[in-house]
Design a protein around this motif. Sequence first.
Motif: not given
Length: 456
Positions: A256-266
């Motif tokens: 995968d290229g970019c996996d924001p996981e359980s993140c806030h404000d991305v």
Amino acid sequence: MSPALSTIPLLLGAIAIAACSCRAAEIETSESQAILAQIRSPEFPARDFSITDFGASPNADSTEAIAKAITACHAAGGGRVTIPAGVWLTGAVHLLGNVDLHLAKEATLRFVPEPAKYLPVVLTRYEGIECMNYSPLVYAFEQENVAITGAGTLDGSASSQNWWAWNERAPDKPALQAADRKQLDQQGADGTPVAQRIFGAGHFLRPSFIEPYRCKNVLIEGVTIVNSPMWEIHPTLCTNVTVRGVTVHSLGTNNDGCDPESCHDVLIEDCTFQTGDDCIAIKSGRNNDGRRVGVAAENIIIRRCTMKDGHGGVTIGSEVSGGVRNVFVSDCQMDSPRLDRAFRFKSNAVRGGEIENIQVSQVKIGRVARAVLSVEFDYEEGAHGPERPVLRHVRIENVTAESCGSVATITSFPAAVIDDVRLKDCTFHGVEAASRTQHAGSITFENVDIEPVRKK
């Protein structure tokens, strides 16, 4: 609506032609602008710490020198740890607060593909379940103000001869990682304390490339990322994350290229993805362990990105048990015969999760092989479980495609919820097959022009 619409059956679920008020569009725009106002890139003092001053030599193991430079930079109150032009070899790099790891133009930081270089184990998530595993190649834990910047290259050195081989299946036996993945799944289901979920040496769960974990104020900008063991950019449980102007080219398994996981404000902007899996995949933990942590991925802006090869352009799931909300995708381009889907939603009756308030607008698609919109609520475990995945309040507006396998493919089950999904002001040319649906829920089309591929 084009007369050609009648020649291709659309969706077998609920379809209606309905108006969407201007006020709703204004609210969605104000929502995304409010999110952008909250996202600020970290700033660093004007101090440089070259790794050569700490003993690094080109084409030699510079792990210790890089660690010393990071420690010195952090102790001095912050600045840049600089990687000069040339090729530099390293094992795991652990960033500290107020440190910007800066790669000069024509610099390559090449990570040695020896698992021992990524020990001792650290707290991480493997496909959405917390465990103690090999360190990500670049890792930061509970730090504030961290960055990776510059015009250089991060090379994970992964290939079918090392990291990727751990997930390759032989005709007569499962992949090396299969037993470990099954064990971790069971530990997550049983609620085994995370400190006791120890993998690393003798095990085969591949590390992510870049993983800030429980960090605040993260910037990844300008660099090129190639040959990752697994997921490329994996901010986890982070707040205020910017990924800008990054080029990802890595076609390995689960890349995968970019996996924001359980993140806030991305904010993910002006990036190019050519990947072996989903280009961008928004996640929030898997199964019982994702519900235990219970942190949604929310307030995510994706704009002006280019998606080439991949399983999905923008995907939500499949590790989505903590929920996803408030995602805004705009002004992106997607085009490749090896890009399977443009917008992809994945879950099942074990993962569950609520996905809501997703806005897609002004996306130009050249070729997408399978479908523009794909909802896979039968992913892997399918309907065999007690959870109920939910997808609602989705807007896909002003999207065009020149060639696609179908407009929509939706596979679900009766207990799942798909509600208030609207496509508006879209044009899809070169559609090769009818849309396919199963338990599709409420799907609305307004001013959507669908033109079948012209047969020669």
